[in-house]
Design a protein around this motif. Structure first.
Motif: not given
Ligand SMILES: [Zn+2]
Length: 424
Positions: A244, A255, A257, A262
């Protein structure tokens, strides 16, 4: 077997030092132990006797004589008990029963979806553990410890996953308590990349190196760090989450996340599958289009296979991924100065294009002093690296100071029932 009760601190430190020397094959006689631990002859003799009495060390035939009475060889009794370990991937479960030094006695695997949640996945682990316990020769009694690797961040102290991006339902789930309640054994949980790093370091290509970065390129991307001869987990256990790190100037891919740009959203296995599928749909690669027709989807493995047959689009996808991973690693190399980088995980196992591109980028972009003796190698343990590493991880905890203290006090490898251990 006698139960001498708790040992004073100093004796416990010596016991850990002597056991580690024998367990890790560094010392094979009392004389070597005295030389390497700098403990007195008397203390070494006493600690060795305790370990023999407890069944952890055996005294074998006399070794080669160097004049006088030949020394008797000491060795770790790796078959005194067994460990149960599980390596949970995004799409698979691997379980194994191992000796106390991580040799695999039995192994089972099956496809799984980590996103099905902890109850469903861990029920499968229980079932597979049960099959190992009944189907593996030489397993008796309960496991001395249980080790689990998971594909997401783990708070190592409490044995819990914390906000894992691809593991819905696992956030804060009490994995340790669940297994302890069922098996009565101490349990440790770590992320899959730390476990891979420990496996490579103890039994694989990283053996003998004190400063190593092990990168796993699977569905996602992560790194395990061996620093000065120890696994570096960081303050909370989140060290090495390099997937990340944002790649400057990259295309704006979101991403899993939630952030944009990332590394793993550009160069991980899921990203390769996505880009490979796009190449198939837009007719840029006949080989990937064939894979899409066959299975209804393109996987990272399809991309690697197509590249190994010289498919130019697949090759370029792997090379681009390698350049982006290499650019991140060049920063890591300048910051950390490892002597070895190991590239592992499913994507790295298939073909050379990615590894070659990582190498080229790291050597070009890192400082000359940091790369003068730097090696970049492929993971050597293959598909069993995860379970082997999980066994190393639990054995190291079981025979570390706290684990051994509970052992000495109770006469059995016991779970940690304190607040820190159970995360009340
Ligand atoms: Zn990420």
């Amino acid at each position: 077997m006698g139960q001498p009760g708790p040992l004073p601190d100093e004796a416990l430190d010596a016991l850990v030092a002597v056991l580690d020397e024998i367990r890790l094959g560094r010392s094979r006689s009392r004389a070597e132990l005295v030389e390497r631990t700098r403990l007195s002859r008397g203390v070494v003799a006493q600690r060795v006797s305790e370990l023999i009495e407890r069944g952890l060390v055996v005294e074998g035939d006399p070794g080669p004589s160097t004049g006088g009475r030949p020394p008797r060889q000491l060795s770790f009794q790796a078959h005194a008990g067994h460990l149960l370990v599980a390596d949970l991937g995004a799409t698979s479960i691997d379980v194994a029963a191992t000796t106390l030094d991580g040799r695999i006695l039995g192994h089972l695997d099956e496809p799984a979806d980590i996103a099905a949640g902890p109850e469903a996945v861990l029920d499968r682990v229980d079932e597979l553990f049960e099959r190992l316990r009944t189907g593996t020769r030489g397993l008796s009694g309960r496991a001395w410890a249980i080790g689990i690797g998971v594909p997401g961040p783990v708070e190592f102290r409490t044995g819990r996953s914390i906000s894992p991006p691809i593991m819905p339902g696992w956030d804060g789930y009490p994995v340790r308590e669940r297994f302890t309640a069922r098996y009565g054994s101490p349990v440790w949980l770590d992320n899959d990349v730390n476990v891979l790093a420990l496996g490579e370091w103890r039994s694989g290509v990283a053996a003998g190196h004190d400063n190593v970065v092990v990168v796993k390129v699977g569905t996602g991307i992560g790194a395990g760090i061996i620093s000065d001869g120890r696994l570096h987990r960081g303050a909370q256990g989140a060290a090495g989450d390099v997937g990340h790190i944002q790649i400057v100037g990259a295309r704006a891919v979101v991403c899993r996340c939630g952030n944009t740009g990332c590394l793993e959203a550009l160069a991980g296995g899921a990203a390769l599958a996505r880009d490979g599928e796009e190449a198939a749909r837009t007719g840029r690669s006949a080989r990937l289009a064939a894979a899409l027709d066959r299975a209804g989807a393109v996987t990272a493995e399809d991309v690697a296979i197509a590249a190994s047959f010289g498919d130019p689009v697949a090759l370029e996808l792997l090379q681009a991924a390698g350049r982006q991973i290499g650019a991140m690693l060049a920063g890591v190399v300048n910051f950390f100065n490892p002597s070895l980088i190991v590239i592992g995980g499913g994507v790295a196992r298939s073909g050379d294009a990615l590894l070659a591109s990582v190498r080229e980028t790291v050597y070009r972009r890192s400082l000359p002093l940091a790369t003068r003796d730097l090696l970049i190698q492929r993971s050597s343990l293959g598909a069993l690296a995860g379970v082997m590493g999980a066994a190393v991880m639990v054995a190291d905890e079981l025979f570390a100071r706290d684990g051994l203290a509970r052992w000495v006090a109770t006469g059995v490898p016991a779970p940690d029932m304190t607040e820190a251990g159970s995360a009340a």
